[in-house]
Design a protein around this motif. Structure first.
Motif, PDB file in Angstrom:
ATOM      1  N   LEU A 105       0.837  -1.201   0.000  1.00 20.62           N
ATOM      2  CA  LEU A 105       0.000   0.000   0.000  1.00 20.62           C
ATOM      3  C   LEU A 105       0.872   1.250   0.000  1.00 20.62           C
ATOM      4  O   LEU A 105       0.619   2.199  -0.753  1.00 20.62           O
ATOM      5  CB  LEU A 105      -0.929  -0.002   1.216  1.00 20.62           C
ATOM      6  CG  LEU A 105      -1.865   1.203   1.348  1.00 20.62           C
ATOM      7  CD1 LEU A 105      -2.859   1.247   0.186  1.00 20.62           C
ATOM      8  CD2 LEU A 105      -2.608   1.159   2.678  1.00 20.62           C
ATOM      9  N   SER A 140      -5.500   3.020   4.497  1.00 17.04           N
ATOM     10  CA  SER A 140      -6.652   2.340   3.896  1.00 17.04           C
ATOM     11  C   SER A 140      -7.860   2.405   4.813  1.00 17.04           C
ATOM     12  O   SER A 140      -8.939   1.927   4.457  1.00 17.04           O
ATOM     13  CB  SER A 140      -6.308   0.884   3.573  1.00 17.04           C
ATOM     14  OG  SER A 140      -5.948   0.198   4.740  1.00 17.04           O
ATOM     15  N   SER A 141      -7.679   2.995   5.986  1.00 16.71           N
ATOM     16  CA  SER A 141      -8.808   3.224   6.887  1.00 16.71           C
ATOM     17  C   SER A 141      -8.431   4.356   7.834  1.00 16.71           C
ATOM     18  O   SER A 141      -7.276   4.769   7.889  1.00 16.71           O
ATOM     19  CB  SER A 141      -9.142   1.962   7.697  1.00 16.71           C
ATOM     20  OG  SER A 141      -8.235   1.806   8.769  1.00 16.71           O
ATOM     21  N   GLU A 185      -5.575   8.530   1.116  1.00 18.18           N
ATOM     22  CA  GLU A 185      -6.479   7.596   1.770  1.00 18.18           C
ATOM     23  C   GLU A 185      -7.188   6.818   0.688  1.00 18.18           C
ATOM     24  O   GLU A 185      -7.709   7.396  -0.264  1.00 18.18           O
ATOM     25  CB  GLU A 185      -7.450   8.342   2.672  1.00 18.18           C
ATOM     26  CG  GLU A 185      -6.727   9.011   3.821  1.00 18.18           C
ATOM     27  CD  GLU A 185      -7.628   9.751   4.781  1.00 18.18           C
ATOM     28  OE1 GLU A 185      -8.820   9.942   4.460  1.00 18.18           O
ATOM     29  OE2 GLU A 185      -7.141  10.136   5.847  1.00 18.18           O
ATOM     30  N   ARG A 186      -7.143   5.491   0.839  1.00 19.18           N
ATOM     31  CA  ARG A 186      -7.744   4.641  -0.182  1.00 19.18           C
ATOM     32  C   ARG A 186      -8.955   3.936   0.394  1.00 19.18           C
ATOM     33  O   ARG A 186      -8.856   3.193   1.358  1.00 19.18           O
ATOM     34  CB  ARG A 186      -6.761   3.610  -0.699  1.00 19.18           C
ATOM     35  CG  ARG A 186      -7.296   2.948  -1.968  1.00 19.18           C
ATOM     36  CD  ARG A 186      -6.409   1.896  -2.455  1.00 19.18           C
ATOM     37  NE  ARG A 186      -6.667   0.737  -1.602  1.00 19.18           N
ATOM     38  CZ  ARG A 186      -5.996  -0.376  -1.678  1.00 19.18           C
ATOM     39  NH1 ARG A 186      -5.009  -0.497  -2.508  1.00 19.18           N
ATOM     40  NH2 ARG A 186      -6.278  -1.385  -0.897  1.00 19.18           N
TER      41      ARG A 186
END
Length: 119
Positions: free
Chosen positions: A9, A59-60, A104-105
């Motif tokens: 990531l 990712s969160s 941010e994904r």
């Protein structure tokens, strides 16, 4: 399909950041520069200015946003690392700037926030 590791990531986030910076007209001159004091994710030129870029990818938000994760101490360390990097070069720059790119994904897409001159 296996979940993406933190390292994967982070690498994808750094590539998104490089693509963004180049689209903004900056010239990326080094990635992942390391010395015994730490690492600079991206070193770029913005005209006659040197830009040191910290990239944070999340990712969160379970541990806060990507931007919130960059502490004042981290920004101070980046400034010190920029000074160390400059001692290895012959080029001169009008100014040195520390930027943060927070990614941010969610649902596969990256949301990017670029903070210029974070300190």
């Amino acid at each position: 399909m296996t979940p993406e590791s933190k390292q994967e990531l982070g690498k994808r986030g750094e590539q998104v950041a490089v693509t963004y910076l180049e689209a903004e007209g900056m010239k990326v001159i080094e990635r992942n520069w390391r010395c015994r004091h730490g690492e600079i994710d991206i070193i770029a030129e913005d005209g006659s200015n040197l830009v040191v870029v910290e990239v944070k990818t999340r990712s969160s938000r379970s541990h806060g946003s990507a931007l919130e994760s960059v502490s004042p101490a981290k920004l101070a360390r980046l400034r010190m690392l920029a000074a160390k990097w400059l001692t290895t070069r012959t080029e001169t720059y009008k100014a040195v700037r520390v930027d943060v790119i927070a990614l941010e994904r969610f649902a596969g897409d990256f949301a990017l926030r670029h903070v210029r001159g974070a300190i």
